[in-house]
Design an enzyme around this catalytic site. Structure first.
Site, short mmCIF file in Angstrom:
data_model
loop_
_atom_site.label_atom_id
_atom_site.label_comp_id
_atom_site.label_asym_id
_atom_site.label_seq_id
_atom_site.Cartn_x
_atom_site.Cartn_y
_atom_site.Cartn_z
NE ARG A 314 -17.68 55.07 20.55
CZ ARG A 314 -18.61 55.25 19.64
NH1 ARG A 314 -18.50 54.71 18.45
NH2 ARG A 314 -19.65 56.01 19.89
CB CYS A 343 -16.56 32.80 21.96
SG CYS A 343 -15.48 31.92 20.85
#
Ligand SMILES: *Cc1c(COP(=O)(O)O)cnc(C)c1O
Length: 420
Positions: A314, A343
């Site tokens: 979210r 990453c």
């Protein structure tokens, strides 16, 4: 109200210390409070107690874990589903087919057939052609499909653009001013019982005014449809009530919502269907995580936790705020950024936030993670799929396993021609 509280200086879910679950199951892990789910289900129902004929269909997409569904089935809830997979979950949890509503803008023919054969209680049509196809599929099988037409009332829900569904440019529903013509064409088809209309204008609504505006338009449509000779027996008012994510957030109470609905719908004389999701699940779960490193940064240190955007999407998807709370707070605070190991710069839960002081190895939770949390998890970066635990009283159980990278790799193949 929820059942997450501090006792002896340590965060507990009901009567179970978070550290016990972390020690047994590992982190990251979603932890749900069954008693909180029950309470939210009851408070929502009580909020609607002035209304005569109410059906409650929990929007499964908010949290589809079958243990959660089992609790809500116990509380008398049916389900709003948006795929056959969700329908299978609802049935597996013991919900009755007639208490299941099938929503969704891209139901395939195969899905319509599966839901017809299961005998679900309501199809929410998203376009006219879907209604014609559903009628035909049902008629071929000697069945009659109970349905409503989802209308788009063109109301701004005042929520995040990615969870707003009731503007005319959104993909959902049919334009409300075209609903009468569609009703005229669909209602007479064999194979369909067009009972009424549905609307759902968005999620995390902090204000009742857009809902009231939408419902009033739906009420006008119901009168217009009846004026044209249609028998209208059911209206589905969707979900969308917001939950507090931050201290100080004030959201409409289910009782205030119920009072508004009672006022707006008092002359409708229909069965009312509700599809609450977030308001039931949001504050019934946390995501527990361990601090991996505290990495020096330019303005603030980065608290790198072992949960990431693949576990709780979210913040990356909606810029959402989740409170971050230490499991054993010292009383000290620090200014920090909070990020996961993935990453991507988007794998950041918070920037420049004052939080409980934490150090490497400490446990913490992201709060209000019960809705749209685990259900959106992925294995991005070949991270394991996050597990889920349910607590009730002093008991807890793993209700979804951690799925290891090995299991996911085992489902992949190298084609013959690439093998050496
Ligand atoms: C997502 C959804 C809901 C639930 O929304 P919440 O904001 O979680 O209450 C209800 N109905 C439909 C059709 C939905 O797509």
């Amino acid at each position: 109200m929820d059942h997450f509280h501090f006792s002896n200086g340590e965060l507990h879910v009901e009567d179970v210390p978070v550290s016990r679950i972390a020690a047994e199951v590992g982190t990251p892990v979603y932890i749900y409070s069954a008693s909180t789910f029950r309470r939210h289900a009851q408070v929502f129902r009580e909020g609607l107690s002035a209304l005569p004929r109410v059906h409650l269909a929990y929007a499964i997409k908010a949290n589809p874990n079958i243990a959660v569904l089992r609790v809500l089935a116990d509380e008398g809830y049916g389900a709003d589903v948006v795929s056959v997979g969700e329908m299978r979950r609802a049935l597996a949890a013991g919900m009755k087919p007639e208490d299941i509503v099938f929503s969704g803008v891209g139901k395939t023919r195969a899905e319509l057939v599966a839901a017809l054969e299961a005998g679900i209680g309501q199809f929410n049509l998203e376009l006219e052609e879907e209604g014609a196809v559903l009628a035909e599929l049902a008629h071929e099988r000697g069945l009659v499909a109970p349905a409503t037409l989802r209308v788009n009332p063109d109301v701004d829900a005042g929520t995040h653009a990615k969870i707003s569904t009731g503007r005319k440019e959104n993909k959902f529903g049919v334009p409300i001013d075209q609903a009468l013509g569609m009703f005229d064409r669909l209602a007479g088809l064999p194979g369909i019982d067009l009972k009424g209309v549905a609307c759902h204008i968005g999620s995390q609504l902090g204000d009742l005014a857009p809902l009231e505006a939408a419902y009033k338009r739906v009420g006008e449509l119901v009168a217009e449809l009846r004026g044209a000779g249609h028998r209208i027996t059911r209206v589905d008012l969707g979900g969308g009530l917001g939950v507090p994510y931050k201290p100080g957030d004030v959201m409409p109470a289910p009782a205030a919502y119920g009072e508004m609905v009672a006022r707006v719908t008092k002359d409708w004389d229909v069965e009312l269907m509700f599809e609450p999701g977030r308001v039931i699940a949001g504050n019934a779960g946390v995501l527990a995580t361990e601090v991996v490193w505290v990495k020096p940064g330019v303005a603030n240190p980065y608290v790198i936790v072992d949960a990431a955007m693949n576990d709780l999407m979210r913040p990356a998807l909606y810029d959402a705020h989740h409170d971050f709370v230490a499991v054993r707070p010292t009383g000290e605070t620090m200014m920090a950024n909070i990020a996961g190991p993935v990453c991507e710069t988007g794998d950041t839960f918070a920037m420049n936030r004052e939080i409980d002081a934490v150090k490497s190895g400490d446990l913490a939770v992201f709060r209000t993670a019960g809705a749209y949390g685990a259900t959106m998890a992925s294995t991005y970066n070949s991270r394991p799929l996050v597990p889920e635990v349910m607590v009730e009283g002093d008991r807890f159980a793993v209700v979804a396993d951690r799925i290891a990278a090995e299991t996911i790799i085992a489902a992949e193949r190298v084609p013959e021609w690439l093998k050496k």
